[in-house]
Design an enzyme around this catalytic site. Structure first.
Site, mmCIF file in Angstrom:
data_model
loop_
_atom_site.group_PDB
_atom_site.id
_atom_site.type_symbol
_atom_site.label_atom_id
_atom_site.label_comp_id
_atom_site.label_asym_id
_atom_site.label_seq_id
_atom_site.Cartn_x
_atom_site.Cartn_y
_atom_site.Cartn_z
ATOM 1 N N LYS A 65 -13.410 0.610 -14.761
ATOM 2 C CA LYS A 65 -13.756 -0.691 -14.188
ATOM 3 C C LYS A 65 -14.242 -1.658 -15.269
ATOM 4 O O LYS A 65 -14.002 -2.868 -15.191
ATOM 5 C CB LYS A 65 -14.801 -0.526 -13.088
ATOM 6 C CG LYS A 65 -14.256 0.129 -11.815
ATOM 7 C CD LYS A 65 -13.135 -0.693 -11.203
ATOM 8 C CE LYS A 65 -12.746 -0.185 -9.816
ATOM 9 N NZ LYS A 65 -11.652 -0.996 -9.216
ATOM 10 N N THR A 125 -16.255 0.947 2.025
ATOM 11 C CA THR A 125 -14.814 1.097 2.151
ATOM 12 C C THR A 125 -14.513 2.585 2.261
ATOM 13 O O THR A 125 -15.421 3.411 2.227
ATOM 14 C CB THR A 125 -14.094 0.499 0.929
ATOM 15 O OG1 THR A 125 -14.544 1.197 -0.252
ATOM 16 C CG2 THR A 125 -14.400 -0.990 0.781
ATOM 17 N N ASP A 147 3.856 2.287 -4.685
ATOM 18 C CA ASP A 147 2.832 3.054 -5.386
ATOM 19 C C ASP A 147 2.516 2.306 -6.681
ATOM 20 O O ASP A 147 3.339 2.241 -7.593
ATOM 21 C CB ASP A 147 3.365 4.460 -5.693
ATOM 22 C CG ASP A 147 2.347 5.330 -6.423
ATOM 23 O OD1 ASP A 147 1.332 4.802 -6.925
ATOM 24 O OD2 ASP A 147 2.581 6.554 -6.494
ATOM 25 N N ASP A 158 0.869 -1.176 0.000
ATOM 26 C CA ASP A 158 0.000 0.000 0.000
ATOM 27 C C ASP A 158 0.902 1.221 0.000
ATOM 28 O O ASP A 158 2.126 1.100 0.193
ATOM 29 C CB ASP A 158 -0.888 -0.007 1.256
ATOM 30 C CG ASP A 158 -2.187 0.783 1.085
ATOM 31 O OD1 ASP A 158 -3.254 0.163 1.013
ATOM 32 O OD2 ASP A 158 -2.120 2.030 1.014
ATOM 33 N N TYR A 206 -14.832 6.296 -13.553
ATOM 34 C CA TYR A 206 -14.851 5.103 -12.697
ATOM 35 C C TYR A 206 -15.487 3.924 -13.431
ATOM 36 O O TYR A 206 -14.897 2.840 -13.523
ATOM 37 C CB TYR A 206 -15.608 5.396 -11.399
ATOM 38 C CG TYR A 206 -15.426 4.325 -10.352
ATOM 39 C CD1 TYR A 206 -14.225 4.212 -9.659
ATOM 40 C CD2 TYR A 206 -16.437 3.419 -10.063
ATOM 41 C CE1 TYR A 206 -14.040 3.233 -8.706
ATOM 42 C CE2 TYR A 206 -16.269 2.426 -9.110
ATOM 43 C CZ TYR A 206 -15.068 2.347 -8.435
ATOM 44 O OH TYR A 206 -14.882 1.353 -7.495
#
Length: 259
Positions: free
Chosen positions: A165, A196, A64, A38, A161
């Site tokens: 996706k 989340t 990253d 992460d 987005y």
């Protein structure tokens, strides 16, 4: 089925929180030696330490996933430190914080490109370097994380987005077909309403409103736990799914069954 991944090494990106953290924990509980990655070093180290305290094998490597040299180094160090790479969960994905509000014609190029970078570029880079190792070392199993926004219209995250996706689903299928004859399986999950950190960017009150508004579209009208998403990833990476590749698994409370 504890121990199903004994002797295997699993790499999980975006492992400091959310679906990534739940997936790293599930891999560890099933016997894998887990590498968590992460950009949030503090929280990532905490997650790895918690797994070690519970008796599991877990290490944290900061990387990253938008930068190819860091992804390449992450995979290389995972292999050098742990002797291989057999399983991977590419969880990194994020939308621009200002992309959900404006209409399509009002959205900025910056927001669109940022989201493409975070969702599609990261998945491409991780797949590229994970597969490069697995080709010469007996294959492996990889799970990507897409979204229902890549399958159905959803204003969440704006145009970038859903577009990125959807591209992750196609990239998953492309990789699955390309490397099936070399023992590499590639699948993805499409989460439904799963709280989340992306939901909480505008604060807890807005998150609750957003979640409540979306849950009513699911036949099973409750939010989905990150652990439930992780369970799908674990199954796709397990030998129980040995003939499953190129599959997009919606974990969505029945949302897509209505269409």
């Amino acid at each position: 089925m504890a121990g199903r991944f004994e002797g295997k090494v699993a790499l999980v990106t975006a492992a400091a929180d959310g679906i990534g953290a739940a997936t790293a924990k599930a891999f560890a509980e099933n016997g894998a030696r887990v590498v968590l990655s992460d950009i949030n070093t503090e929280l990532g180290e905490e997650r790895a330490e918690a797994l070690r305290a519970a008796g599991h094998s877990a290490t944290f490597i900061r990387a990253d996933a938008t930068r190819e040299e860091e992804v390449e180094a992450l995979v290389r160090r995972t292999v050098l430190d742990h002797g291989g790479l057999h399983l991977a969960a590419n969880v990194v994905g994020d939308g621009h914080p200002g992309a959900s509000g404006p209409e399509f014609h009002q959205q900025s190029l910056e927001a669109f490109e940022y989201t493409i970078m975070m969702c599609l570029r990261t998945t491409f880079l991780c797949l590229k370097h994970e597969i490069a190792h697995m080709i010469d070392h007996g294959g492996g199993a990889i799970a990507n994380v897409t979204s229902l926004a890549g399958m159905l219209y959803n204003s969440f995250g704006g145009a970038g987005y859903g577009s990125s996706k959807a591209a992750v689903i196609r990239l998953t299928k492309f990789a699955a077909v390309s490397y099936a004859d070399r023992g590499i399986r590639v699948n993805c999950i499409a989460p439904g309403v799963t709280p989340t950190r992306a939901y909480y960017k505008s604060g807890p009150e807005h998150a609750k409103v957003l979640i409540d508004e979306q849950v009513i579209n699911q036949p099973i009208r409750r939010a989905i736990a990150t652990e439930e998403q992780a369970a799908g990833i674990i199954w796709l990476c397990s030998d129980e799914a040995s003939m499953v590749t190129g599959h997009n698994l919606p974990i969505d409370g029945g949302w897509t069954a209505q269409y």
